[in-house]
Design an enzyme around this catalytic site. Structure first.
Site, PDB file in Angstrom:
ATOM      1  N   ALA A  18       8.358 -11.587  -6.224  1.00 27.09           N
ATOM      2  CA  ALA A  18       7.289 -10.629  -5.962  1.00 27.09           C
ATOM      3  C   ALA A  18       6.874  -9.953  -7.259  1.00 27.09           C
ATOM      4  O   ALA A  18       7.714  -9.525  -8.046  1.00 27.09           O
ATOM      5  CB  ALA A  18       7.743  -9.588  -4.946  1.00 27.09           C
ATOM      6  N   GLN A  70       5.782 -17.743   1.384  1.00 22.51           N
ATOM      7  CA  GLN A  70       7.022 -17.130   1.855  1.00 22.51           C
ATOM      8  C   GLN A  70       6.709 -15.885   2.683  1.00 22.51           C
ATOM      9  O   GLN A  70       5.940 -15.029   2.250  1.00 22.51           O
ATOM     10  CB  GLN A  70       7.933 -16.743   0.692  1.00 22.51           C
ATOM     11  CG  GLN A  70       9.293 -16.250   1.173  1.00 22.51           C
ATOM     12  CD  GLN A  70      10.195 -15.790   0.043  1.00 22.51           C
ATOM     13  OE1 GLN A  70      10.048 -14.677  -0.449  1.00 22.51           O
ATOM     14  NE2 GLN A  70      11.116 -16.646  -0.366  1.00 22.51           N
ATOM     15  N   CYS A 100      15.950 -11.925  -0.608  1.00 24.30           N
ATOM     16  CA  CYS A 100      15.589 -10.787  -1.447  1.00 24.30           C
ATOM     17  C   CYS A 100      16.641  -9.697  -1.352  1.00 24.30           C
ATOM     18  O   CYS A 100      16.983  -9.247  -0.252  1.00 24.30           O
ATOM     19  CB  CYS A 100      14.233 -10.227  -1.025  1.00 24.30           C
ATOM     20  SG  CYS A 100      13.756  -8.773  -1.994  1.00 24.30           S
ATOM     21  N   ASP A 205      20.570 -18.480 -12.311  1.00 25.77           N
ATOM     22  CA  ASP A 205      21.013 -18.573 -13.705  1.00 25.77           C
ATOM     23  C   ASP A 205      20.702 -19.910 -14.369  1.00 25.77           C
ATOM     24  O   ASP A 205      21.351 -20.273 -15.354  1.00 25.77           O
ATOM     25  CB  ASP A 205      22.509 -18.287 -13.828  1.00 25.77           C
ATOM     26  CG  ASP A 205      22.873 -16.845 -13.537  1.00 25.77           C
ATOM     27  OD1 ASP A 205      21.954 -16.038 -13.333  1.00 25.77           O
ATOM     28  OD2 ASP A 205      24.075 -16.532 -13.477  1.00 25.77           O
TER      29      ASP A 205
END
Length: 346
Positions: A18, A70, A100, A205
């Protein structure tokens, strides 16, 4: 690599973030090697659909297929209606947000907070799949390993989601409790992949070609999803694709080529946001691109004082033109930025 009826050019995905992965940024990443990109999360609340922010997130003008949107929410019927609403406006894949970690989202029991209630989570999955199926639109699910270290239930939810018809599952190798801190772990993702017959995407990552190779090997995942490492370096998808295909590193892009990409991105960005919001929201993209460059911090501070899109674009053109004189090839990459803006907003 397929998601339902959609054949993707590769298995490198852009993570939905977002405030970051708006339509112009998704388009840029696809142009520079990403095989799939998911939109910023869109609220399932009908009363917020007319807000300016949400209307921008629902803008798919000129976006290349497949268009993946989404959605986030806590009510199964509202999520089903959100799926139908977005499909009517061009969505070709619906992605459910169960990953989230932002407090603004989790305090409303959306995002990764749904993982605390497996029954509700899977009811939402079933409702969204049922709403999307008549339109031939596949549903994907993005989640974390669990709510906290003591409650890692990604495997349970993934199995339930597959049983209810989800076409692909993405797992971020952190709990909600971790946020973006610490190191992502990949054992849980490997367990999910081993248990499912549908494709599984690994996230967390992945910031270099070597890390992409190692995560694919460690998890057996069908795809990888890249978020923060693409901020300011969207050509990372090209770099990873080249490395996975050849075992060798691609040459850095020419600085003038990066300037062309960034300026084209800015024009697309201004077209979506307009003059006032465009110049302000573009600052973060420019800042990510220049933060590790010689003179980049000074330029970023100067950029934050510019108030027109024309001046902003011209400043980027001139700064990168001067940089190219000393550095014809883009300088060595720096660590990717801090956690992205990631909150549900109208």
């Amino acid at each position: 690599m397929r998601i339902g009826p959609h054949e993707l050019p590769n298995r490198l995905f852009v993570a939905p973030m977002a405030g970051v992965t708006d339509r112009p940024f998704r388009q840029l990443c696809k142009r520079l090697g990403a095989g799939h990109a998911v939109s910023e999360m869109v609220t399932s609340r009908a009363d917020l659909r007319d807000s300016l922010k949400t209307s921008r997130r629902l803008n798919h003008d000129g976006e290349s297929a497949p268009i993946a949107v989404q959605i986030a929410g806590t009510d199964a019927e509202m999520m089903a209606e959100a799926a139908r609403y977005n499909i009517a406006r061009g969505a070709q894949i619906i992605d459910i947000n169960m990953g989230c970690p932002a407090k603004k989202v989790c305090n409303k029991w959306a995002g990764s907070a749904l993982m605390q209630d497996e029954t509700l989570a899977l009811d939402i999955v079933a409702a969204v799949v049922e709403a999307s199926a008549p339109h031939g639109v596949p549903v994907t699910l993005k989640m974390r390993t669990g709510w906290c270290q003591q409650a890692k239930n990604a495997l349970t939810i993934a199995r339930g989601a597959e049983a209810r018809g989800v076409a692909l599952v993405t797992v971020h190798g952190r709990t909600r409790e971790q946020g973006y801190s610490g190191q992502a772990e990949y054992e849980t993702i490997a367990a999910v992949k081993a248990a499912l017959s549908i494709p599984v995407c690994a996230n967390g990552d992945i910031d270099s070609p070597e890390k992409a190779r190692d995560v694919l090997a460690a998890t057996g995942a069908d795809a990888i999803m890249i978020g923060r490492a693409a901020q300011g370096r969207p050509w990372i998808f090209q770099e990873i694709a080249h490395f996975l295909a050849t075992g060798e590193h691609a040459a850095p892009p020419a600085t003038l080529q990066v300037r062309e990409w960034l300026l084209e991105h800015l024009e697309d960005h201004y077209g979506l946001y307009g003059e006032l919001a465009g110049v302000r929201t573009a600052r973060k993209h420019i800042g990510w691109a220049v933060h590790a460059l010689p003179g980049g911090e000074d330029f970023r501070r100067r950029m934050n004082r510019i108030e027109t899109t024309a001046e902003q674009s011209r400043a980027v053109h001139d700064f990168l033109g001067e940089l190219a004189g000393a550095h014809p090839l883009w300088p060595e990459a720096a660590p990717f930025p801090a956690e992205p803006v990631d909150a549900l907003a109208a």
